[in-house]
Design a protein around this motif. Structure first.
Motif, PDB file in Angstrom:
ATOM      1  N   TRP A   1       0.866  -1.184   0.000  1.00 19.59           N
ATOM      2  CA  TRP A   1       0.000   0.000   0.000  1.00 19.59           C
ATOM      3  C   TRP A   1       0.899   1.230   0.000  1.00 19.59           C
ATOM      4  O   TRP A   1       1.365   1.663   1.049  1.00 19.59           O
ATOM      5  CB  TRP A   1      -0.917   0.018   1.220  1.00 19.59           C
ATOM      6  CG  TRP A   1      -2.024   1.017   1.062  1.00 19.59           C
ATOM      7  CD1 TRP A   1      -3.303   0.761   0.688  1.00 19.59           C
ATOM      8  CD2 TRP A   1      -1.948   2.446   1.248  1.00 19.59           C
ATOM      9  NE1 TRP A   1      -4.023   1.926   0.616  1.00 19.59           N
ATOM     10  CE2 TRP A   1      -3.204   2.985   0.952  1.00 19.59           C
ATOM     11  CE3 TRP A   1      -0.940   3.316   1.617  1.00 19.59           C
ATOM     12  CZ2 TRP A   1      -3.491   4.346   1.022  1.00 19.59           C
ATOM     13  CZ3 TRP A   1      -1.210   4.678   1.689  1.00 19.59           C
ATOM     14  CH2 TRP A   1      -2.474   5.177   1.396  1.00 19.59           C
ATOM     15  N   GLY A   2       1.164   1.806  -1.123  1.00 18.45           N
ATOM     16  CA  GLY A   2       1.909   3.052  -1.232  1.00 18.45           C
ATOM     17  C   GLY A   2       3.345   2.951  -0.761  1.00 18.45           C
ATOM     18  O   GLY A   2       3.953   1.883  -0.751  1.00 18.45           O
TER      19      GLY A   2
ATOM     20  N   SER B   1      -0.231   6.790  -1.661  1.00 18.02           N
ATOM     21  CA  SER B   1      -0.573   5.891  -2.763  1.00 18.02           C
ATOM     22  C   SER B   1      -1.397   6.714  -3.740  1.00 18.02           C
ATOM     23  O   SER B   1      -2.572   6.991  -3.475  1.00 18.02           O
ATOM     24  CB  SER B   1      -1.352   4.684  -2.257  1.00 18.02           C
ATOM     25  OG  SER B   1      -1.717   3.855  -3.339  1.00 18.02           O
TER      26      SER B   1
END
Length: 171
Positions: A50-51, A94
């Motif tokens: 995630w990001g 993100s």
């Protein structure tokens, strides 16, 4: 996936370590976590891809103290910090979505774990937290000063609200 969905995914991933209510505002999600869950929270985001870590920042949150001769506008909240606190904010991005993991610690115990075992490049941010706000980042690989001169007085943190600069007079 749009920004709202991306933030919802982060919120769902971090639910097991979230303390209190997460806050979504625009493209941002704030997730409060306990100090002991910081590494787990970071690992959850990294493992889920995630990001990326975009920054670590910090805040000085002094407990409002009454000033001599001035009556407080509001009484102190019954449920709130009972002493001054510091807060470390780990910003993950993100796309346009930013998820911030927030960790509060009291002035009397400013220890937080280093996230360098998970994200080695975090050391620069951790060093800044240490010297500018007084966090003790346990396990950061290089604890040397980053921004301040080597002869800067110990225990003097220029980003704390109590810092006036007068502390350096006569140095």
């Amino acid at each position: 996936m749009d920004t709202a969905q991306t933030l919802t995914t982060a919120q769902t991933l971090l639910q097991p370590v979230t303390v209190g209510a997460p806050k979504i505002e625009g493209h941002r999600l704030d997730i409060p976590v306990k100090r002991e869950d910081l590494l787990r929270a970071v690992k959850i985001l990294v493992d889920a891809h995630w990001g990326y870590l975009s920054a670590i920042t910090g805040l000085d949150l002094p407990w409002p103290k009454p000033k001599p001769g001035i009556k407080p506008a509001e009484p102190a909240p019954e449920a709130g910090p009972l002493e001054d606190e510091l807060e470390a904010l780990y910003h993950f991005a993100s796309g346009a979505a930013v998820a911030t993991i927030r960790v509060r610690v009291p002035y009397h115990d400013t220890r937080i774990p280093s996230i360098c075992p998970i994200i080695p490049s975090a050391t620069l941010y951790e060093r800044e937290l240490q010297e500018m706000l007084g966090f003790i980042v346990e396990g950061t690989p290089v604890p040397d000063k980053l921004l301040l001169p080597d002869d800067w007085p110990a225990g003097l943190y220029p980003l704390r609200k109590s810092f006036t600069g007068a502390e350096l007079a006569g140095k």
